[in-house]
Enzyme design. Structure first.
Site, PDB file in Angstrom:
ATOM      1  CG  ASP A   1      -1.677   1.216   1.478  1.00  0.00           C
ATOM      2  OD1 ASP A   1      -2.371   1.652   0.548  1.00  0.00           O
ATOM      3  OD2 ASP A   1      -1.602   1.777   2.588  1.00  0.00           O
TER       4      ASP A   1
ATOM      5  CG  ASP B   1      -1.688   7.587   0.728  1.00  0.00           C
ATOM      6  OD1 ASP B   1      -0.836   8.479   0.577  1.00  0.00           O
ATOM      7  OD2 ASP B   1      -2.584   7.357  -0.110  1.00  0.00           O
TER       8      ASP B   1
ATOM      9  CD  GLU C   1      -3.574   7.899   4.825  1.00  0.00           C
ATOM     10  OE1 GLU C   1      -4.176   7.975   3.732  1.00  0.00           O
ATOM     11  OE2 GLU C   1      -3.288   6.809   5.379  1.00  0.00           O
TER      12      GLU C   1
ATOM     13  NE  ARG D   1     -11.362  10.155   1.649  1.00  0.00           N
ATOM     14  CZ  ARG D   1     -10.480   9.159   1.676  1.00  0.00           C
ATOM     15  NH1 ARG D   1      -9.275   9.360   2.178  1.00  0.00           N
ATOM     16  NH2 ARG D   1     -10.775   7.962   1.203  1.00  0.00           N
TER      17      ARG D   1
ATOM     18  CB  SER E   1      -2.223   3.418  -3.833  1.00  0.00           C
ATOM     19  OG  SER E   1      -2.637   4.570  -3.132  1.00  0.00           O
ATOM     20  N   GLY E   2      -5.336   3.115  -2.876  1.00  0.00           N
ATOM     21  CA  GLY E   2      -6.596   3.834  -3.021  1.00  0.00           C
ATOM     22  C   GLY E   2      -6.341   5.312  -3.221  1.00  0.00           C
TER      23      GLY E   2
ATOM     24  CE  LYS F   1      -5.318  -0.332  -1.702  1.00  0.00           C
ATOM     25  NZ  LYS F   1      -4.698   0.041  -0.423  1.00  0.00           N
TER      26      LYS F   1
ATOM     27  CG  ASP G   1      -2.287   1.919   6.610  1.00  0.00           C
ATOM     28  OD1 ASP G   1      -2.668   2.962   7.181  1.00  0.00           O
ATOM     29  OD2 ASP G   1      -2.393   1.764   5.386  1.00  0.00           O
TER      30      ASP G   1
ATOM     31  CG  ASN H   1      -8.003   0.764   1.676  1.00  0.00           C
ATOM     32  OD1 ASN H   1      -7.287   0.787   2.684  1.00  0.00           O
ATOM     33  ND2 ASN H   1      -7.752   1.492   0.609  1.00  0.00           N
TER      34      ASN H   1
END
Length: 204
Positions: free
Chosen positions: A22, A24, A31, A67, A111-112, A156, A179, A182
């Site tokens: 991942d 962030d 982040e 966001r 990554s999201g 993912k 972490d 997700n």
């Protein structure tokens, strides 16, 4: 007789074929979307939604869309500054990626977060492949929209599963590091998963 840590590390890596990590708060300490909010003076508002999503309290795709909508108007040049000034790697991240490369282990950054940042890290670190969300940019500014599907936990996991299959590897030969909530689906796909400085839901 003690065994040098370096040789032990290489023995562990010898059996691996694939590392999925991942971005962030894992590969990097920030982040990135929160830092984007900081440029616009709305970091707390963005960070609160990020934290809820990472704890698994709200739907990730919905959280991301909300966001990103708040980031409409942010200049593309601000993304470059975030890369140059704030994109700090986690301790040992560069060594891990380099050692994977030395041992013929494929590296996958999932990554999201956003393509602007994953592309920068791919180039800087020599990561083999990335999967992330694509920000819509018009006339040098964010529109507040994401192009295509949202990269969530299931996306993912699907990417990692497809990579394992493409390599002809076994599940046990793949490691996933993450972490947040997700990251849990991809961590369940890998033979070994590492919850790195994880939120409670990830540690559990």
């Amino acid at each position: 007789e003690s065994v040098p840590m370096e040789s032990t590390f290489d023995e562990v890596l010898a059996d691996l074929r694939l590392l999925a990590i991942d971005m962030d708060s894992t590969l990097v300490t920030i982040e990135s979307i929160d830092e984007m909010g900081d440029v616009l003076g709305i970091k707390q508002q963005i960070a609160a939604l990020t934290a809820q999503a990472m704890r698994g309290e709200i739907d990730y795709p919905e959280s991301l869309r909300r966001r990103v909508a708040l980031l409409a108007g942010l200049e593309e040049t601000a993304l470059e500054r975030i890369c140059e000034e704030r994109m700090n790697l986690s301790p040992g991240a560069e060594t891990l990626i380099r050692r994977c490369e030395d041992n013929g282990i494929r590296t996958l950054l999932v990554s999201g977060g956003f393509n602007f940042f994953t592309a920068w890290l791919k180039q800087r670190l020599g990561i083999d492949e990335v999967l992330s969300n694509v920000l819509e940019i018009d006339n040098g500014r964010l529109t507040g929209r994401v192009l295509g599907g949202i990269v969530d936990g299931n996306a993912k996991a699907a990417k990692l599963g497809a990579q394992i299959e493409t390599l002809g590897a076994s599940r046990e030969q793949a490691v996933a590091i993450g972490d947040g909530a997700n990251d849990i689906p991809m961590m369940s796909v890998a033979g070994v998963s590492v919850a790195y400085r994880a939120k409670p839901v990830g540690r559990e």
